[in-house]
Design a protein around this motif. Structure first.
Motif, PDB file in Angstrom:
ATOM      1  N   THR A  22      -2.746 -27.378 -38.849  1.00 22.00           N
ATOM      2  CA  THR A  22      -2.068 -27.752 -37.602  1.00 22.00           C
ATOM      3  C   THR A  22      -1.996 -29.272 -37.464  1.00 22.00           C
ATOM      4  O   THR A  22      -0.934 -29.831 -37.189  1.00 22.00           O
ATOM      5  CB  THR A  22      -2.788 -27.145 -36.385  1.00 22.00           C
ATOM      6  OG1 THR A  22      -2.784 -25.726 -36.499  1.00 22.00           O
ATOM      7  CG2 THR A  22      -2.126 -27.553 -35.081  1.00 22.00           C
ATOM      8  N   MET A  31       6.095 -29.507 -37.859  1.00 23.45           N
ATOM      9  CA  MET A  31       5.759 -28.250 -37.218  1.00 23.45           C
ATOM     10  C   MET A  31       7.036 -27.441 -37.005  1.00 23.45           C
ATOM     11  O   MET A  31       7.771 -27.657 -36.055  1.00 23.45           O
ATOM     12  CB  MET A  31       5.043 -28.501 -35.884  1.00 23.45           C
ATOM     13  CG  MET A  31       4.583 -27.218 -35.205  1.00 23.45           C
ATOM     14  SD  MET A  31       3.525 -26.184 -36.231  1.00 23.45           S
ATOM     15  CE  MET A  31       2.067 -27.176 -36.296  1.00 23.45           C
ATOM     16  N   ASP A  33       8.521 -23.347 -37.387  1.00 27.53           N
ATOM     17  CA  ASP A  33       8.132 -21.956 -37.606  1.00 27.53           C
ATOM     18  C   ASP A  33       8.483 -21.477 -39.012  1.00 27.53           C
ATOM     19  O   ASP A  33       7.738 -20.705 -39.606  1.00 27.53           O
ATOM     20  CB  ASP A  33       8.795 -21.046 -36.572  1.00 27.53           C
ATOM     21  CG  ASP A  33       8.153 -21.170 -35.203  1.00 27.53           C
ATOM     22  OD1 ASP A  33       6.988 -21.621 -35.124  1.00 27.53           O
ATOM     23  OD2 ASP A  33       8.809 -20.819 -34.209  1.00 27.53           O
ATOM     24  N   SER A  61       1.643 -23.393 -31.409  1.00 28.49           N
ATOM     25  CA  SER A  61       2.401 -22.748 -32.483  1.00 28.49           C
ATOM     26  C   SER A  61       1.553 -21.633 -33.087  1.00 28.49           C
ATOM     27  O   SER A  61       0.366 -21.499 -32.778  1.00 28.49           O
ATOM     28  CB  SER A  61       2.729 -23.777 -33.566  1.00 28.49           C
ATOM     29  OG  SER A  61       1.509 -24.210 -34.169  1.00 28.49           O
ATOM     30  N   CYS A  62       2.137 -20.855 -33.971  1.00 32.22           N
ATOM     31  CA  CYS A  62       1.395 -19.725 -34.536  1.00 32.22           C
ATOM     32  C   CYS A  62       0.176 -20.180 -35.340  1.00 32.22           C
ATOM     33  O   CYS A  62      -0.879 -19.541 -35.263  1.00 32.22           O
ATOM     34  CB  CYS A  62       2.309 -18.809 -35.341  1.00 32.22           C
ATOM     35  SG  CYS A  62       3.295 -19.595 -36.607  1.00 32.22           S
ATOM     36  N   SER A 123       0.432 -28.680 -30.777  1.00 30.61           N
ATOM     37  CA  SER A 123       1.734 -28.421 -31.388  1.00 30.61           C
ATOM     38  C   SER A 123       2.590 -27.554 -30.493  1.00 30.61           C
ATOM     39  O   SER A 123       2.100 -26.798 -29.683  1.00 30.61           O
ATOM     40  CB  SER A 123       1.532 -27.709 -32.727  1.00 30.61           C
ATOM     41  OG  SER A 123       0.916 -26.451 -32.517  1.00 30.61           O
ATOM     42  N   LYS A 124       3.868 -27.713 -30.679  1.00 32.62           N
ATOM     43  CA  LYS A 124       4.854 -26.857 -30.027  1.00 32.62           C
ATOM     44  C   LYS A 124       5.700 -26.244 -31.129  1.00 32.62           C
ATOM     45  O   LYS A 124       6.196 -26.966 -31.998  1.00 32.62           O
ATOM     46  CB  LYS A 124       5.741 -27.654 -29.077  1.00 32.62           C
ATOM     47  CG  LYS A 124       5.002 -28.237 -27.913  1.00 32.62           C
ATOM     48  CD  LYS A 124       5.947 -29.035 -27.044  1.00 32.62           C
ATOM     49  CE  LYS A 124       5.173 -29.740 -25.968  1.00 32.62           C
ATOM     50  NZ  LYS A 124       5.982 -30.692 -25.232  1.00 32.62           N
ATOM     51  N   PRO A 125       5.848 -24.930 -31.110  1.00 36.18           N
ATOM     52  CA  PRO A 125       6.669 -24.325 -32.158  1.00 36.18           C
ATOM     53  C   PRO A 125       8.137 -24.724 -32.016  1.00 36.18           C
ATOM     54  O   PRO A 125       8.666 -24.807 -30.906  1.00 36.18           O
ATOM     55  CB  PRO A 125       6.492 -22.824 -31.932  1.00 36.18           C
ATOM     56  CG  PRO A 125       6.027 -22.683 -30.530  1.00 36.18           C
ATOM     57  CD  PRO A 125       5.329 -23.959 -30.161  1.00 36.18           C
TER      58      PRO A 125
END
Length: 128
Positions: A22, A31, A33, A61-62, A123-125
């Motif tokens: 991450t 970052m 997906d 995020s995932c 993080s932001k997806p």
């Protein structure tokens, strides 16, 4: 029993690797997906392994969610410790930096537990 009770799994190692991944993706601005995809089914499996309902919310995020799920203490163990001490428990996860507050009545008896989350996702997806 917790998933690593027999020493077979390496949850601490998995947690650390997802955290490093991450951080690396955020620092490089990568970052995405499509680069770091983890399915909802895998995240639900991680949640079940830790004793959480698969619908339990974890931010980010995932890959950050995977880190946070694996960083959690196993919910059954946390519940057992709370019950042994007469403390009511909530089913929400205690994310890094969070506070677990126990409210008491006038006699000092625990009546309710609250979790105060201070964690800010790293993080932001993105899908672009």
């Amino acid at each position: 029993m917790p998933v690593d009770a027999q020493g077979g799994e390496k949850l601490a190692t998995m947690e650390r690797l997802y955290s490093i991944l991450t951080d690396d993706a955020v620092e490089r601005g990568l970052m995405r997906d499509q680069f770091y995809f983890l399915s909802d089914e895998l995240l639900a499996t991680f949640k079940r392994m830790q004793g959480y309902d698969p619908a339990t919310y974890f931010p980010g995020s995932c890959i950050e969610q995977a880190y946070l799920i694996l960083a959690e203490s196993e919910f059954g163990s946390r519940r057992a410790m709370a019950e042994a001490n007469g403390v009511p428990i909530t089913d929400k996860p205690l994310l890094p930096g969070g506070l677990y507050l126990v409210l008491t009545d006038r006699d000092g008896q625990p009546t309710k537990s609250l979790i105060v989350q201070t964690y800010m996702p790293r993080s932001k997806p993105t899908t672009d």
